[in-house]
Write a protein that holds these residues in place. Sequence first.
Motif, mmCIF file in Angstrom:
data_model
loop_
_atom_site.group_PDB
_atom_site.id
_atom_site.type_symbol
_atom_site.label_atom_id
_atom_site.label_comp_id
_atom_site.label_asym_id
_atom_site.label_seq_id
_atom_site.Cartn_x
_atom_site.Cartn_y
_atom_site.Cartn_z
ATOM 1 N N THR A 34 0.817 -1.216 0.000
ATOM 2 C CA THR A 34 0.000 0.000 0.000
ATOM 3 C C THR A 34 0.847 1.260 0.000
ATOM 4 O O THR A 34 0.315 2.345 0.178
ATOM 5 N N ASP A 35 2.154 1.121 -0.201
ATOM 6 C CA ASP A 35 3.070 2.246 -0.047
ATOM 7 C C ASP A 35 2.924 3.253 -1.186
ATOM 8 O O ASP A 35 2.890 2.895 -2.361
ATOM 9 N N THR A 36 2.796 4.512 -0.845
ATOM 10 C CA THR A 36 2.857 5.599 -1.831
ATOM 11 C C THR A 36 3.830 6.667 -1.335
ATOM 12 O O THR A 36 3.588 7.858 -1.452
ATOM 13 N N GLY A 37 4.928 6.230 -0.757
ATOM 14 C CA GLY A 37 5.927 7.164 -0.254
ATOM 15 C C GLY A 37 6.678 7.857 -1.367
ATOM 16 O O GLY A 37 6.416 7.656 -2.558
ATOM 17 N N ARG A 38 7.629 8.653 -0.968
ATOM 18 C CA ARG A 38 8.434 9.417 -1.917
ATOM 19 C C ARG A 38 9.776 8.745 -2.136
ATOM 20 O O ARG A 38 10.259 8.017 -1.273
ATOM 21 N N VAL A 39 10.381 9.025 -3.303
ATOM 22 C CA VAL A 39 11.660 8.427 -3.664
ATOM 23 C C VAL A 39 12.656 9.536 -3.985
ATOM 24 O O VAL A 39 12.391 10.382 -4.845
ATOM 25 N N ALA A 40 13.776 9.532 -3.280
ATOM 26 C CA ALA A 40 14.893 10.420 -3.597
ATOM 27 C C ALA A 40 15.975 9.578 -4.252
ATOM 28 O O ALA A 40 16.561 8.705 -3.607
ATOM 29 N N LEU A 41 16.213 9.799 -5.541
ATOM 30 C CA LEU A 41 17.248 9.059 -6.242
ATOM 31 C C LEU A 41 18.550 9.841 -6.094
ATOM 32 O O LEU A 41 18.695 10.945 -6.627
ATOM 33 N N VAL A 42 19.505 9.276 -5.362
ATOM 34 C CA VAL A 42 20.705 10.022 -4.996
ATOM 35 C C VAL A 42 21.942 9.398 -5.635
ATOM 36 O O VAL A 42 22.107 8.184 -5.662
ATOM 37 N N ASP A 43 22.798 10.268 -6.176
ATOM 38 C CA ASP A 43 24.120 9.845 -6.622
ATOM 39 C C ASP A 43 25.170 10.629 -5.842
ATOM 40 O O ASP A 43 24.846 11.428 -4.957
ATOM 41 N N HIS A 44 26.422 10.410 -6.166
ATOM 42 C CA HIS A 44 27.496 11.095 -5.446
ATOM 43 C C HIS A 44 27.402 12.600 -5.630
ATOM 44 O O HIS A 44 27.617 13.381 -4.693
ATOM 45 N N GLY A 45 27.057 13.039 -6.833
ATOM 46 C CA GLY A 45 27.156 14.447 -7.210
ATOM 47 C C GLY A 45 28.402 14.639 -8.046
ATOM 48 O O GLY A 45 29.474 14.130 -7.706
ATOM 49 N N PRO A 49 15.502 13.556 -8.138
ATOM 50 C CA PRO A 49 16.944 13.325 -8.072
ATOM 51 C C PRO A 49 17.595 14.250 -7.047
ATOM 52 O O PRO A 49 17.125 15.368 -6.811
ATOM 53 N N ALA A 50 18.693 13.780 -6.449
ATOM 54 C CA ALA A 50 19.429 14.576 -5.472
ATOM 55 C C ALA A 50 20.895 14.153 -5.498
ATOM 56 O O ALA A 50 21.234 13.050 -5.934
ATOM 57 N N SER A 51 21.748 15.049 -5.007
ATOM 58 C CA SER A 51 23.176 14.780 -4.920
ATOM 59 C C SER A 51 23.583 14.568 -3.469
ATOM 60 O O SER A 51 23.071 15.250 -2.572
ATOM 61 N N MET A 52 24.516 13.649 -3.250
ATOM 62 C CA MET A 52 25.067 13.493 -1.911
ATOM 63 C C MET A 52 25.878 14.733 -1.532
ATOM 64 O O MET A 52 25.821 15.215 -0.415
ATOM 65 N N GLU A 53 26.667 15.242 -2.500
ATOM 66 C CA GLU A 53 27.456 16.443 -2.286
ATOM 67 C C GLU A 53 27.608 17.171 -3.610
ATOM 68 O O GLU A 53 27.343 16.614 -4.678
ATOM 69 N N ARG A 54 28.031 18.434 -3.542
ATOM 70 C CA ARG A 54 28.255 19.217 -4.759
ATOM 71 C C ARG A 54 29.301 20.271 -4.463
ATOM 72 O O ARG A 54 29.581 20.608 -3.312
ATOM 73 N N ARG A 55 29.916 20.775 -5.519
ATOM 74 C CA ARG A 55 30.891 21.847 -5.373
ATOM 75 C C ARG A 55 30.175 23.173 -5.146
ATOM 76 O O ARG A 55 29.060 23.383 -5.616
ATOM 77 N N ALA A 56 30.861 24.050 -4.424
ATOM 78 C CA ALA A 56 30.293 25.370 -4.169
ATOM 79 C C ALA A 56 30.347 26.221 -5.428
ATOM 80 O O ALA A 56 31.178 26.020 -6.307
ATOM 81 N N MET A 94 19.611 4.310 -4.240
ATOM 82 C CA MET A 94 21.059 4.494 -4.274
ATOM 83 C C MET A 94 21.606 4.291 -5.684
ATOM 84 O O MET A 94 21.750 3.173 -6.157
ATOM 85 N N GLN A 95 21.919 5.392 -6.363
ATOM 86 C CA GLN A 95 22.586 5.312 -7.658
ATOM 87 C C GLN A 95 24.098 5.273 -7.404
ATOM 88 O O GLN A 95 24.855 6.162 -7.773
ATOM 89 N N PHE A 96 24.500 4.217 -6.748
ATOM 90 C CA PHE A 96 25.900 3.929 -6.461
ATOM 91 C C PHE A 96 26.158 2.490 -6.885
ATOM 92 O O PHE A 96 25.314 1.613 -6.683
ATOM 93 N N LEU A 97 27.323 2.245 -7.435
ATOM 94 C CA LEU A 97 27.624 0.916 -7.940
ATOM 95 C C LEU A 97 28.139 -0.021 -6.868
ATOM 96 O O LEU A 97 27.701 -1.162 -6.759
ATOM 97 N N LEU A 98 29.102 0.459 -6.059
ATOM 98 C CA LEU A 98 29.816 -0.395 -5.118
ATOM 99 C C LEU A 98 29.748 0.192 -3.716
ATOM 100 O O LEU A 98 29.588 1.398 -3.546
ATOM 101 N N PRO A 99 29.900 -0.636 -2.697
ATOM 102 C CA PRO A 99 29.957 -0.105 -1.338
ATOM 103 C C PRO A 99 31.268 0.652 -1.120
ATOM 104 O O PRO A 99 32.230 0.502 -1.876
#
Length: 270
Positions: A138-149, A179-186, A215-220
């Motif tokens: 029954t889930d209709t939550g939100r999804v944040a797709l995150v990569d490193h940035g 979509p979201a970034s884990m970090e980004r440059r200033a 998690m748009q990450f390939l490896l731990p």
Amino acid sequence: MAESLTLLVDNGSLEPAATLALRGLAVRLSGRLGRPVTPVSLLHSSGIDPKALGGEAAEIVFPALERRLAAGQNDFILLPLFFGPSRALTEYLPENLARLRPRFPALRLKIAPPLHAARDNRLAHILAQHVRDELDSTDTGRVALVDHGSPVEAVTAVRNELAQQVAGLLGSRVAAVTPASMERRAGPEYDFGKPLLADLLAEPPWNAGRVVVAMQFLLPGRHAGHDGDVAKICRAAEAAHPGLKTHMTKLVVEHPLLLDILADRWRQAG
């Protein structure tokens, strides 16, 4: 003539789990292709204590190439474990290959395309399936797709396209995919990396209810491991917003469809 040697290349990490996962993937891909696949890293991984890697030191791509060239292996296929056209592929590898070729004029090396490709939504299928694994009926939550940035806009565009594809695949199962970034440059020139995951999880309606962090990450490793940077961002957001509950998905390497994508990229290089 000796057949080409395939080098499966990731960005590299100082975390042993990343190299061990890369090695496991190389073994599985070797079985798929029916020929040896050697796992190497672009940078960093040679700093890992070999004791943490079963006694076998991690290899870095250019020293690995030089050793094999000196031994008479001249033909290579370099298979990048990268989502998009990062500077590792567009600048670092070509520049260093140009410096290597005068010393080894017999070198023949083909670089396969990165994982993402036009009209190929298999990466999105991996990400969407990992989200479904975190949903209930029954889930209709939100999804944040995150990569490193990334400081490269074309790489961030890959992430944004994947988010759109995942949204289409999930449909009404979720309320939103962002979509979201884990970090980004200033600096404003890097605004294409917004929003940061930490900022997204601080804003309504993302700071309440159930949020699946795809998690748009390939490896731990330091960023994507169980106690990595993304996990710490999620825990901090939950502490600041008691009504928020985050659920991180599996990593891309854990889905068998990645082997199909890599095998196809390998064939494109051949």
